[in-house]
Design a protein around this motif. Structure first.
Motif, PDB file in Angstrom:
ATOM      1  N   PHE A  35      -4.992  -7.856  -3.792  1.00  0.00           N
ATOM      2  CA  PHE A  35      -5.891  -9.000  -3.876  1.00  0.00           C
ATOM      3  C   PHE A  35      -7.335  -8.513  -3.930  1.00  0.00           C
ATOM      4  CE2 PHE A  35      -1.997 -10.446  -2.021  1.00  0.00           C
ATOM      5  CZ  PHE A  35      -1.831 -11.758  -2.464  1.00  0.00           C
ATOM      6  N   ASP A  36      -8.218  -9.299  -4.556  1.00  0.00           N
ATOM      7  CA  ASP A  36      -9.624  -8.922  -4.550  1.00  0.00           C
ATOM      8  C   ASP A  36     -10.272  -9.376  -3.247  1.00  0.00           C
ATOM      9  OD1 ASP A  36     -10.283 -11.635  -4.782  1.00  0.00           O
ATOM     10  OD2 ASP A  36     -10.722 -11.513  -6.927  1.00  0.00           O
ATOM     11  N   SER A  37     -11.574  -9.095  -3.104  1.00  0.00           N
ATOM     12  CA  SER A  37     -12.250  -9.337  -1.833  1.00  0.00           C
ATOM     13  C   SER A  37     -12.409 -10.817  -1.515  1.00  0.00           C
ATOM     14  CB  SER A  37     -13.624  -8.658  -1.837  1.00  0.00           C
ATOM     15  OG  SER A  37     -14.393  -9.093  -2.951  1.00  0.00           O
ATOM     16  N   SER A  38     -12.186 -11.688  -2.504  1.00  0.00           N
ATOM     17  CA  SER A  38     -12.244 -13.131  -2.256  1.00  0.00           C
ATOM     18  C   SER A  38     -10.885 -13.715  -1.917  1.00  0.00           C
ATOM     19  CB  SER A  38     -12.816 -13.846  -3.487  1.00  0.00           C
ATOM     20  OG  SER A  38     -11.906 -13.799  -4.577  1.00  0.00           O
ATOM     21  N   GLY A  39      -9.828 -12.891  -1.968  1.00  0.00           N
ATOM     22  CA  GLY A  39      -8.485 -13.363  -1.651  1.00  0.00           C
ATOM     23  C   GLY A  39      -7.679 -13.775  -2.866  1.00  0.00           C
ATOM     24  N   LYS A  40      -8.164 -13.465  -4.069  1.00  0.00           N
ATOM     25  CA  LYS A  40      -7.436 -13.787  -5.300  1.00  0.00           C
ATOM     26  C   LYS A  40      -6.534 -12.629  -5.690  1.00  0.00           C
ATOM     27  CE  LYS A  40      -8.179 -15.013 -10.166  1.00  0.00           C
ATOM     28  NZ  LYS A  40      -9.198 -15.244 -11.231  1.00  0.00           N
ATOM     29  N   ARG A  41      -5.276 -12.930  -6.056  1.00  0.00           N
ATOM     30  CA  ARG A  41      -4.331 -11.887  -6.436  1.00  0.00           C
ATOM     31  C   ARG A  41      -4.802 -11.187  -7.713  1.00  0.00           C
ATOM     32  NH1 ARG A  41       0.990 -11.948  -4.882  1.00  0.00           N
ATOM     33  NH2 ARG A  41       0.858 -14.213  -4.643  1.00  0.00           N
ATOM     34  N   VAL A  42      -4.792  -9.855  -7.669  1.00  0.00           N
ATOM     35  CA  VAL A  42      -5.188  -9.049  -8.820  1.00  0.00           C
ATOM     36  C   VAL A  42      -3.973  -8.583  -9.601  1.00  0.00           C
ATOM     37  CG1 VAL A  42      -6.332  -6.903  -9.530  1.00  0.00           C
ATOM     38  CG2 VAL A  42      -7.304  -8.289  -7.682  1.00  0.00           C
ATOM     39  N   SER A  43      -2.972  -8.069  -8.885  1.00  0.00           N
ATOM     40  CA  SER A  43      -1.774  -7.551  -9.550  1.00  0.00           C
ATOM     41  C   SER A  43      -0.623  -7.438  -8.572  1.00  0.00           C
ATOM     42  CB  SER A  43      -2.054  -6.181 -10.185  1.00  0.00           C
ATOM     43  OG  SER A  43      -2.435  -5.243  -9.194  1.00  0.00           O
ATOM     44  N   VAL A  44       0.586  -7.443  -9.122  1.00  0.00           N
ATOM     45  CA  VAL A  44       1.795  -7.166  -8.354  1.00  0.00           C
ATOM     46  C   VAL A  44       2.157  -5.708  -8.589  1.00  0.00           C
ATOM     47  CG1 VAL A  44       4.232  -7.723  -8.018  1.00  0.00           C
ATOM     48  CG2 VAL A  44       2.590  -9.555  -8.504  1.00  0.00           C
ATOM     49  N   LEU A  45       2.140  -4.904  -7.539  1.00  0.00           N
ATOM     50  CA  LEU A  45       2.391  -3.469  -7.674  1.00  0.00           C
ATOM     51  C   LEU A  45       3.874  -3.135  -7.621  1.00  0.00           C
ATOM     52  CD1 LEU A  45      -0.495  -2.032  -5.455  1.00  0.00           C
ATOM     53  CD2 LEU A  45      -0.506  -2.609  -7.886  1.00  0.00           C
ATOM     54  N   LEU A  46       4.607  -3.866  -6.770  1.00  0.00           N
ATOM     55  CA  LEU A  46       6.057  -3.676  -6.662  1.00  0.00           C
ATOM     56  C   LEU A  46       6.728  -5.048  -6.658  1.00  0.00           C
ATOM     57  CD1 LEU A  46       6.360  -0.926  -3.867  1.00  0.00           C
ATOM     58  CD2 LEU A  46       6.844  -0.627  -6.302  1.00  0.00           C
ATOM     59  N   PRO A  47       7.856  -5.203  -7.370  1.00  0.00           N
ATOM     60  CA  PRO A  47       8.530  -6.503  -7.438  1.00  0.00           C
ATOM     61  C   PRO A  47       9.468  -6.763  -6.259  1.00  0.00           C
ATOM     62  CG  PRO A  47       9.648  -4.964  -8.863  1.00  0.00           C
ATOM     63  CD  PRO A  47       8.475  -4.207  -8.279  1.00  0.00           C
ATOM     64  N   PHE A  48       9.324  -6.016  -5.190  1.00  0.00           N
ATOM     65  CA  PHE A  48      10.121  -6.184  -3.976  1.00  0.00           C
ATOM     66  C   PHE A  48       9.219  -5.837  -2.788  1.00  0.00           C
ATOM     67  CE2 PHE A  48      10.853  -2.064  -5.946  1.00  0.00           C
ATOM     68  CZ  PHE A  48      10.474  -1.192  -4.946  1.00  0.00           C
ATOM     69  N   PRO A  49       9.558  -6.287  -1.588  1.00  0.00           N
ATOM     70  CA  PRO A  49       8.668  -6.094  -0.448  1.00  0.00           C
ATOM     71  C   PRO A  49       8.809  -4.722   0.209  1.00  0.00           C
ATOM     72  CG  PRO A  49      10.541  -7.393   0.223  1.00  0.00           C
ATOM     73  CD  PRO A  49      10.704  -7.167  -1.259  1.00  0.00           C
ATOM     74  N   LEU A  50       7.725  -4.250   0.771  1.00  0.00           N
ATOM     75  CA  LEU A  50       7.706  -3.148   1.726  1.00  0.00           C
ATOM     76  C   LEU A  50       6.916  -3.624   2.940  1.00  0.00           C
ATOM     77  CD1 LEU A  50       6.904   0.020  -0.448  1.00  0.00           C
ATOM     78  CD2 LEU A  50       9.114  -0.601   0.550  1.00  0.00           C
ATOM     79  N   HIS A  51       7.280  -3.122   4.089  1.00  0.00           N
ATOM     80  CA  HIS A  51       6.591  -3.525   5.311  1.00  0.00           C
ATOM     81  C   HIS A  51       5.425  -2.591   5.597  1.00  0.00           C
ATOM     82  CE1 HIS A  51       9.442  -6.652   6.693  1.00  0.00           C
ATOM     83  NE2 HIS A  51      10.246  -5.992   5.879  1.00  0.00           N
ATOM     84  N   ASP A  52       4.261  -3.205   5.904  1.00  0.00           N
ATOM     85  CA  ASP A  52       3.036  -2.469   6.231  1.00  0.00           C
ATOM     86  C   ASP A  52       2.768  -1.361   5.216  1.00  0.00           C
ATOM     87  OD1 ASP A  52       2.758  -4.160   8.346  1.00  0.00           O
ATOM     88  OD2 ASP A  52       3.392  -2.746   9.878  1.00  0.00           O
ATOM     89  N   ALA A  53       2.717  -1.747   3.943  1.00  0.00           N
ATOM     90  CA  ALA A  53       2.535  -0.789   2.852  1.00  0.00           C
ATOM     91  C   ALA A  53       1.102  -0.273   2.800  1.00  0.00           C
ATOM     92  CB  ALA A  53       2.911  -1.435   1.521  1.00  0.00           C
ATOM     93  N   LEU A  54       0.962   0.965   2.318  1.00  0.00           N
ATOM     94  CA  LEU A  54      -0.332   1.596   2.090  1.00  0.00           C
ATOM     95  C   LEU A  54      -0.412   2.101   0.655  1.00  0.00           C
ATOM     96  CD1 LEU A  54      -0.777   3.799   5.301  1.00  0.00           C
ATOM     97  CD2 LEU A  54      -1.951   1.638   4.796  1.00  0.00           C
ATOM     98  N   LEU A  55      -1.567   1.918   0.046  1.00  0.00           N
ATOM     99  CA  LEU A  55      -1.847   2.455  -1.283  1.00  0.00           C
ATOM    100  C   LEU A  55      -2.789   3.642  -1.115  1.00  0.00           C
ATOM    101  CD1 LEU A  55      -1.623   2.070  -4.415  1.00  0.00           C
ATOM    102  CD2 LEU A  55      -3.631   0.581  -4.242  1.00  0.00           C
ATOM    103  N   THR A  56      -2.446   4.792  -1.693  1.00  0.00           N
ATOM    104  CA  THR A  56      -3.257   5.987  -1.524  1.00  0.00           C
ATOM    105  C   THR A  56      -3.199   6.879  -2.753  1.00  0.00           C
ATOM    106  OG1 THR A  56      -3.661   7.938  -0.130  1.00  0.00           O
ATOM    107  CG2 THR A  56      -1.359   7.280  -0.442  1.00  0.00           C
ATOM    108  N   SER A  57      -4.274   7.648  -2.949  1.00  0.00           N
ATOM    109  CA  SER A  57      -4.297   8.683  -3.991  1.00  0.00           C
ATOM    110  C   SER A  57      -4.591  10.047  -3.375  1.00  0.00           C
ATOM    111  CB  SER A  57      -5.346   8.341  -5.058  1.00  0.00           C
ATOM    112  OG  SER A  57      -5.016   7.158  -5.742  1.00  0.00           O
ATOM    113  N   LEU A  58      -4.387  10.176  -2.076  1.00  0.00           N
ATOM    114  CA  LEU A  58      -4.711  11.418  -1.376  1.00  0.00           C
ATOM    115  C   LEU A  58      -3.795  12.576  -1.748  1.00  0.00           C
ATOM    116  CD1 LEU A  58      -5.451  10.083   2.236  1.00  0.00           C
ATOM    117  CD2 LEU A  58      -7.088  11.105   0.634  1.00  0.00           C
TER     118      LEU A  58
END
Length: 286
Positions: free
Chosen positions: A130-153
């Motif tokens: 979601f963007d900083s206003s709370g609007k959905r930007v994209s669906v990254l996965l078509p199924f749920p994960l719990h407490d997911a993190l996005l990283t490029s480290l």
């Protein structure tokens, strides 16, 4: 939990989470030094706050994104909280992300001067940005994960999270961005239930650390800090420290650090034998 049953349980046990700041810096925390907690004060009685991520820090305030759980609606929303650094009082609250279903764990994905939010919203059945206003930007996965993190480290963009069938267990899944979608690249098995993410990755020197939730006896007992190492064989984890809640709190399940500030959350219940028994029956992991 059914709303009527949830209300009765809340009346008996008086479950609440609150945000707390750890006085010690990351170096001392990783060395195992004793910890001192400062608890956020606020006037709300119909909600509680948990899952804090640090958006910004200045000399006077710490700005957080956090879960605000409504005791009336029995679900979480994402709010922006401004906390005074002098007395840890909540100076301002702003609603950022509200859905018909529960949302929590708002990872902040920074993008220059702006940011995006990766919240947990497993009821919707996907992982969305979601963007900083709370609007959905994209669906990254078509199924749920719990407490997911996005990283490029660790090279390519990755999503780390625990699956529905083992959401607070010992199995952590890592998905990596491919040309058209994110694909599972590694399943990590721990010897105990510490797979669920407890906060964002952080660096100290050249090392990368991951906070994981301890869920061996109860959900969110504490946080396990692990140093993450990567080689040709994949990802490897070396435990550095476990952090448990100060007495009389019964849980602690978030750990985030940014610009010299360390934030967590603590879980409280009414201090009676019957309340503790009800709490243990409700939250015990079988």
């Amino acid at each position: 939990m059914i709303p009527g049953v949830a209300s009765l349980y809340q009346q008996i046990v008086q479950v609440a989470w609150n945000i707390a700041f750890i006085e010690e810096g990351l170096d001392d925390i990783l060395k195992g030094c004793p910890l001192h907690f400062h608890f956020m004060s606020h006037s709300f009685t119909d909600r509680w706050f948990a899952d804090p991520f640090i958006l910004s820090v200045d000399n006077k305030h710490v700005v957080l994104l956090a879960e605000e759980y409504s005791l009336n609606e029995h679900k979480g929303n994402i709010v922006r909280l401004v906390v005074n650094r002098k007395d840890y009082a909540l100076d301002d609250r702003q609603l950022i992300l509200c859905h018909s279903s529960h949302v929590s764990f708002p990872q902040i994905v920074r993008n220059g001067n702006d940011f995006q939010i990766l919240p947990e919203n497993t009821s919707e059945g996907n992982v969305s940005l979601f963007d900083s206003s709370g609007k959905r930007v994209s669906v990254l996965l078509p199924f749920p994960l719990h407490d997911a993190l996005l990283t490029s480290l660790f090279g390519k963009p990755q999503i780390w999270g625990t699956p529905n069938h083992n959401m607070s267990g010992n199995e952590l899944e890592v998905y990596e961005k491919m040309p058209t979608s994110y694909q599972l690249v590694q399943k990590i098995q721990f010897t105990d239930n510490i797979a669920r993410n407890a906060g964002d990755f952080f660096r100290v020197g050249n090392s990368i650390y991951r906070p994981g939730q301890i869920c061996n006896k109860l959900y969110g007992e504490g946080v396990c800090l692990q140093r993450v190492e990567q080689n040709a064989g994949g990802l490897h984890f070396r435990e550095v420290r476990r952090i448990l809640p100060p007495s009389p709190y019964v849980g602690l399940h978030t750990f985030n650090a940014y610009h010299g500030v360390v934030v967590t959350d603590v879980h409280s219940i009414r201090q009676t034998a019957f309340s503790r028994m009800m709490f243990n029956l409700r939250h015990q992991i079988i």
